[in-house]
Motif scaffolding. Structure first.
Motif, short mmCIF file in Angstrom:
data_model
loop_
_atom_site.label_atom_id
_atom_site.label_comp_id
_atom_site.label_asym_id
_atom_site.label_seq_id
_atom_site.Cartn_x
_atom_site.Cartn_y
_atom_site.Cartn_z
N UNK A 95 0.81 -1.22 0.00
CA UNK A 95 0.00 0.00 0.00
C UNK A 95 0.84 1.27 0.00
N UNK A 96 2.16 1.15 0.01
CA UNK A 96 3.04 2.32 -0.01
C UNK A 96 2.93 3.04 -1.36
N UNK A 97 2.74 4.37 -1.32
CA UNK A 97 2.58 5.14 -2.54
C UNK A 97 3.74 6.10 -2.81
N UNK A 98 4.44 6.54 -1.75
CA UNK A 98 5.51 7.52 -1.91
C UNK A 98 6.75 7.01 -1.17
N UNK A 99 7.89 6.95 -1.88
CA UNK A 99 9.16 6.55 -1.28
C UNK A 99 10.19 7.61 -1.60
N UNK A 100 10.74 8.24 -0.54
CA UNK A 100 11.76 9.27 -0.71
C UNK A 100 13.01 8.86 0.08
#
Length: 328
Positions: free
Chosen positions: A155-160
């Motif tokens: 469910x992760x949408x943003x990885x920085x």
């Protein structure tokens, strides 16, 4: 309970309200509390129990984690000889210290069912005179554990991952675990040390992934080969909307290939190629292509060379182009 508000309840010393304002307040508190625990966790020294116990209470409220520092494990100096200590001191200046691993996100990430954004910086804030390169190193073990953790969080949408000293091999390992990620929409690897190998890996990701909408590779060492691989993937990709390659070294060859790709892309809305050693000819092509691709509602191109700076705005409504050229 008087004065707390209608529909309020107390559980384990924490007030949980049924009002929107109370819910938002609880989410902010629980998120910040978890971030503090992770940022001050020392591997092999800090007990994990406090994090796991807090996780049970807050897992349904945490949607974002923005980790601004990670502490490495403490080096055991009890058995260090004087010669080894001298080598360690030299390593502090040259960046050749022994690797020290950090917090394992695999311990928590798959237990956060609503986590949608994960932002991490591997480094120590305010280290002062205790500076060592090892405090800012993203180790191979860190990379392997993080890659597995991210893959286990569908469910992760943003990885920085900004300012983590990530190099090509580690970036490629992370990207390989994202190829079939079902929901990742934003990937940010800005301010690292990645180059053409990572550019090729990102190109492969864009070719096979059908949900990614934004890729930021600002301030890295990507050259023509990496940019060309990304350009080739743009011709096939149907979801990417934002691409940021600012502060790399793609040069004229990489710029020309991206210009050609822009003619065939169907979804891209914003691209930043500033500070990439682009020549005047490539800058002019970018301006020309921006006028041709009339399906873009608002597009911004930036290209710089030793002679001029070109900024082009294209607006579909007015069908006008404005140029700004300044000699440098």
């Amino acid at each position: 309970m008087k004065g707390i508000g209608r529909g309020a309840a107390k559980q384990d010393g924490l007030f949980v309200t049924q009002t929107n304002m109370g819910t938002v307040g609880n989410e902010c508190f629980l998120k910040r509390n978890m971030e503090d625990l992770i940022e001050n966790f020392v591997p092999e020294s800090t007990e994990i129990n406090e994090i796991t116990e807090t996780l049970e209470l807050s897992k349904d409220f945490i949607k974002r984690l923005r980790i601004k520092q990670l502490l490495p494990q403490i080096r055991d100096v009890s058995t260090t000889t004087p010669a080894e200590e001298e080598i360690s001191d030299q390593g502090s200046d040259t960046g050749t210290d022994d690797s020290l691993d950090h917090f394992d996100f695999g311990l928590i990430i798959n237990k956060l069912p609503k986590l949608s954004e994960l932002s991490i910086t591997y480094g120590v804030r305010n280290c002062g005179m205790n500076f060592e390169w090892s405090l800012f190193e993203f180790t191979q073990k860190d990379c392997s554990l993080l890659a597995k953790a991210v893959k286990s969080c569908p469910h992760l949408q943003i990885l920085r991952l900004q300012r983590c000293q990530i190099e090509d091999e580690k970036a490629r390992l992370i990207i390989s675990h994202l190829l079939d990620h079902p929901n990742l929409r934003v990937l940010d690897l800005s301010h690292n040390r990645v180059g053409d190998k990572t550019g090729r890996a990102v190109g492969k990701l864009l070719s096979v992934n059908n949900v990614l909408e934004e890729v930021t590779l600002c301030d890295n060492n990507i050259r023509a080969e990496g940019a060309s691989a990304i350009a080739f993937s743009l011709k096939k990709n149907s979801t990417l909307k934002v691409l940021n390659l600012k502060l790399n070294r793609i040069g004229d060859e990489g710029g020309r290939n991206i210009c050609q790709a822009l003619m065939r892309t169907k979804t891209l809305r914003s691209i930043d190629l500033s500070s990439n050693a682009l020549g005047e000819h490539v800058a002019a092509n970018l301006a020309r292509y921006s006028a041709i691709i009339s399906r873009w509602s608002t597009s911004l191109f930036r290209a710089t060379s030793s002679a001029l700076r070109v900024v082009v705005f294209f607006k579909r409504a007015s069908k006008t182009i404005r140029f700004s050229r300044n000699l440098i």
